[in-house]
Write an enzyme that holds these catalytic residues in place. Sequence first.
Site, PDB file in Angstrom:
ATOM      1  N   ASP A   1       8.265  65.951   7.343  1.00  0.00           N
ATOM      2  CA  ASP A   1       7.356  65.322   8.302  1.00  0.00           C
ATOM      3  C   ASP A   1       7.025  63.916   7.804  1.00  0.00           C
ATOM      4  O   ASP A   1       6.847  63.703   6.600  1.00  0.00           O
ATOM      5  CB  ASP A   1       6.084  66.181   8.422  1.00  0.00           C
TER       6      ASP A   1
ATOM      7  N   ASN B   1       2.370  55.033  15.612  1.00  0.00           N
ATOM      8  CA  ASN B   1       2.453  55.019  17.078  1.00  0.00           C
ATOM      9  C   ASN B   1       1.208  54.407  17.709  1.00  0.00           C
ATOM     10  O   ASN B   1       1.289  53.624  18.662  1.00  0.00           O
ATOM     11  CB  ASN B   1       2.638  56.444  17.608  1.00  0.00           C
TER      12      ASN B   1
ATOM     13  N   ASP C   1       9.648  54.875  17.089  1.00  0.00           N
ATOM     14  CA  ASP C   1      11.069  55.235  17.231  1.00  0.00           C
ATOM     15  C   ASP C   1      11.895  54.594  16.122  1.00  0.00           C
ATOM     16  O   ASP C   1      12.788  55.223  15.560  1.00  0.00           O
ATOM     17  CB  ASP C   1      11.583  54.783  18.597  1.00  0.00           C
TER      18      ASP C   1
ATOM     19  N   ASP D   1       8.156  64.102  14.904  1.00  0.00           N
ATOM     20  CA  ASP D   1       8.535  63.420  13.656  1.00  0.00           C
ATOM     21  C   ASP D   1       8.931  64.417  12.577  1.00  0.00           C
ATOM     22  O   ASP D   1       8.890  64.109  11.387  1.00  0.00           O
ATOM     23  CB  ASP D   1       7.387  62.534  13.170  1.00  0.00           C
TER      24      ASP D   1
END
Length: 320
Positions: free
Chosen positions: A207, A215, A224, A250
Amino acid sequence: MGHPLIRELWNHFPENMFLVRVEDNGHFTVEAANPAQLDTIGRECLGQPLPAFLPAATAESIYARYRECVARNKPMRYQEHAAFFDEHGNEQYGYWLTLIVPLHNADDAPQRVTHLFGISQDVTELHRARDALERHNQVLEARVEQRTAELQYANRELRLLNGQLEEMATRDFLTGCYNRRHIETLGQREIERARRYGTSLSVLMIDLDAFKQVNDTQGHAAGDAALKRVAASLQSALRASDLLGRFGGDEFMILLPESSNEDARATAERLQQQTHELAAISISVGVATLRRDDSLESLAVRADQQLLAAKREYHRKVSG
């Protein structure tokens, strides 16, 4: 041709018949020709050597056959391509199936060939039909070859397209690693392989730390880009036999065939270090190793629990 039946045969036989006299000087003179032969080359052939009424090349080619027949003193059957002049003086070409038979004059030396009797069948139309059929076959073969090449090209394109479709069906569109459905399929296959051969298998659940913050503060495009960098750095640090997939959001799953728990933990540390160096991103990793009663789901759940513990430790260090 004194006998009436012989004369009748001579006059009405549909193929060319001729009688050639063998001269002492090596020439051959047409002594007699039936009406079918005269219709082909004209009456001027009678009493003449062949070069007098045939093109030189044709006359020499026929002479060669006649000389061979005289020398062998045996009948000869052959096919010839001959040129001749028609009644209007125009040069014509044809194909003939010819039989020549050596004859001996009993009043002369009995072993000396004095005449050659010949029968020639005009097979020009047969040759033309065969040539036309050959040309037609060549056209068909060329078409078949072209169609085969087109089909082979289409098959290559289809295989390429199928490969692309398969790639699209198994790959995550953003990171290029396997998607969740395919990594789970591969995981089940690796479990079966490990049990069949009695080898170890470990799973890593990974993770990105602080991904939500990226984000929220920098936007989804930055998020991204971070996922792509992490996937690339992970892939570069794995063995050829290791399998990397995006599990969702993620989170990534890595299958490590023939890796013990100790091996997997060493791999996890190496991945954390390389991802931090190459992608400038911190990751947390959970490790689980296959047990006798494990399914892929239970194996992933244990690795995920380890991952949650690693995340809590990360947040404790950051907040502390």
